[in-house]
Design a protein around this motif. Structure first.
Motif, short mmCIF file in Angstrom:
data_model
loop_
_atom_site.label_atom_id
_atom_site.label_comp_id
_atom_site.label_asym_id
_atom_site.label_seq_id
_atom_site.Cartn_x
_atom_site.Cartn_y
_atom_site.Cartn_z
N GLU A 76 -7.24 7.46 7.68
CA GLU A 76 -6.62 7.64 8.99
C GLU A 76 -5.91 6.38 9.48
N GLY A 77 -6.43 5.22 9.09
CA GLY A 77 -5.80 3.96 9.48
C GLY A 77 -4.36 3.87 8.97
N PHE A 78 -4.10 4.49 7.82
CA PHE A 78 -2.75 4.53 7.26
C PHE A 78 -1.95 5.67 7.88
N MET A 79 -2.58 6.85 7.98
CA MET A 79 -1.87 8.04 8.46
C MET A 79 -1.30 7.90 9.86
N TYR A 80 -1.97 7.13 10.70
CA TYR A 80 -1.55 7.05 12.10
C TYR A 80 -1.08 5.65 12.49
N CYS A 81 -0.66 4.85 11.51
CA CYS A 81 -0.19 3.51 11.83
C CYS A 81 1.29 3.52 12.25
N TRP A 82 1.79 2.39 12.69
CA TRP A 82 3.13 2.26 13.29
C TRP A 82 4.26 2.60 12.31
N SER A 135 1.59 12.63 9.83
CA SER A 135 1.24 11.62 10.83
C SER A 135 1.06 12.21 12.23
N LEU A 136 1.24 13.54 12.35
CA LEU A 136 1.08 14.21 13.64
C LEU A 136 -0.02 15.28 13.61
N ILE A 137 -0.81 15.28 12.55
CA ILE A 137 -1.83 16.34 12.39
C ILE A 137 -2.80 16.39 13.55
N ARG A 138 -3.19 15.24 14.07
CA ARG A 138 -4.17 15.26 15.17
C ARG A 138 -3.59 15.85 16.45
N ASP A 139 -2.25 15.93 16.53
CA ASP A 139 -1.60 16.60 17.66
C ASP A 139 -1.39 18.09 17.37
N ARG A 161 0.77 8.25 -6.03
CA ARG A 161 -0.41 9.12 -6.07
C ARG A 161 -1.43 8.70 -5.02
N HIS A 162 -1.51 7.39 -4.76
CA HIS A 162 -2.44 6.90 -3.75
C HIS A 162 -1.97 7.24 -2.34
N VAL A 163 -0.67 7.06 -2.11
CA VAL A 163 -0.10 7.38 -0.79
C VAL A 163 -0.37 8.85 -0.46
N MET A 164 -0.12 9.74 -1.43
CA MET A 164 -0.32 11.18 -1.20
C MET A 164 -1.80 11.51 -0.96
N ALA A 165 -2.68 10.86 -1.69
CA ALA A 165 -4.12 11.10 -1.51
C ALA A 165 -4.58 10.61 -0.13
N TRP A 166 -4.02 9.48 0.33
CA TRP A 166 -4.41 8.93 1.63
C TRP A 166 -4.05 9.86 2.79
N ILE A 167 -3.01 10.69 2.61
CA ILE A 167 -2.63 11.60 3.71
C ILE A 167 -3.19 13.02 3.50
N GLY A 168 -4.13 13.13 2.55
CA GLY A 168 -4.85 14.40 2.38
C GLY A 168 -4.25 15.37 1.40
N THR A 169 -3.30 14.92 0.57
CA THR A 169 -2.67 15.81 -0.41
C THR A 169 -3.53 15.93 -1.66
#
Length: 329
Positions: A76-82, A135-139, A161-169
């Motif tokens: 989440e720290g990555f998914m919702y960062c600036w 990045s807007l899933i919590r909304d 592959r890491h970027v996609m895994a970090w956002i839940g793919t």
């Protein structure tokens, strides 16, 4: 690009220079990562041959990152960062998920739990709208995660592959659909997949859906309501080399290899996406009754409802700059 006219570019809010430069470089690397690796690997091998230990170290690190097992745990720290805000501003990303909110309220009154299976269109060269919406899933679905699915090839390349895994793919496998929904998360899939990339053209907006009965069947078996989602602008951020067709040799070869083989370009003939608005809109939710062994007639009946919802969404909610007719194949 199909929509990269001066008129559209002028309609997008200007970005501060540092944000524009940051988005230009990072989105270019993101979208052109496969191009970048195709150049980097031979270069590293050449430098290793010439005796470079640094090149050897980088090469080994990339190999390790390519094969180290992924945890598929959301960061989440990555998914919702600036960073995501800068990327969304680059495309003037906007969203309307009111139909989903209405369905959720309807379910609550009926004492029916929310269990959503998002059908997302179109794929485009790079599914930028789908990527940014993470990045807007919590909304979009407060308190619940939406996990995406991607082709196996996505999980073969280091860093990506890491970027996609970090956002839940997760890899688009049938077992993963059950696993994600059973743990209480929602699921998102791009039914058109690789085939849809070859429907891009300047005259029509094409999506590949009618032959995806197995995807509809999975939703019925899981008892998950289908939420059509359209990302207007997804197919306008890149141009392709040559004429596209879902029946072309390249398209058939891509589906066989489960990897896209398409030459594309954006700004300055680089893999940097054109600045074009992207608008996310959810359509009328198709309620599904769970059934382990649905008949072909039942699958087709749900499919027709999904198609009708997508058509309605496209006609009623498309932005004024989207003047191409929708073609569903």
């Amino acid at each position: 690009g199909f929509g990269s006219t001066d008129l559209v570019i002028m309609a997008i809010r200007p970005l501060p220079l540092w944000k524009h430069a940051f988005a230009y470089v990072t989105l270019g690397l993101l979208c052109g990562w496969y191009y970048f690796l195709m150049i980097l690997y031979p270069l590293l091998l050449f430098l290793m041959y010439r005796g470079s230990y640094i090149a050897g170290g980088i090469f080994v690190a990339l190999l390790v990152l390519s094969f180290i097992p992924l945890k598929f745990k959301v960061w989440e720290g990555f998914m919702y960062c600036w960073i995501w805000k800068v990327w969304r501003d680059y495309f003037d990303f906007t969203g309307d998920w009111s139909s989903l909110t209405e369905q959720s309220e309807k379910n609550k009154k009926a004492g029916r739990p929310d269990k959503f299976f998002f059908f997302e269109f179109p794929h485009g060269i790079f599914p930028m709208g789908q990527f940014l919406s993470a990045s807007l899933i919590r909304d979009i679905t407060p308190g619940k995660m939406i996990c995406g699915t991607g082709a196996d090839i996505v999980f073969m390349f280091p860093v990506m592959r890491h970027v996609m895994a970090w956002i839940g793919t997760n890899p688009a496998k049938r077992a993963n659909i059950t696993k994600i929904l059973n743990r209480g998360d929602h699921l998102a899939i791009i039914p058109g997949g690789i085939a849809e990339m070859y429907l891009m053209n300047p005259d029509t907006e094409g999506i590949f859906l009618r032959k995806r009965q197995n995807t509809v069947k999975a939703a019925i078996q899981e008892g998950a309501d289908i939420v059509p989602v359209f990302f207007f602008g997804n197919t306008r951020i890149f141009s392709t080399v040559g004429k596209n067709s879902s029946d072309s040799l390249m398209s058939k070869l891509s589906r066989k290899l489960r990897a896209s083989i398409v030459l594309f370009f954006g700004r300055n003939f680089l893999p940097v996406p054109f600045r074009h608005p992207i608008r996310m809109v959810t359509g009328r939710v198709v309620e599904v009754t769970k059934k382990e062994f649905p008949s072909e007639e039942e699958i087709n009946a749900v499919m027709e409802k999904v198609i009708a919802s997508v058509q309605e969404l496209y006609e009623k909610k498309r932005p004024e700059w989207e003047d191409r007719p929708l073609v569903i194949s």
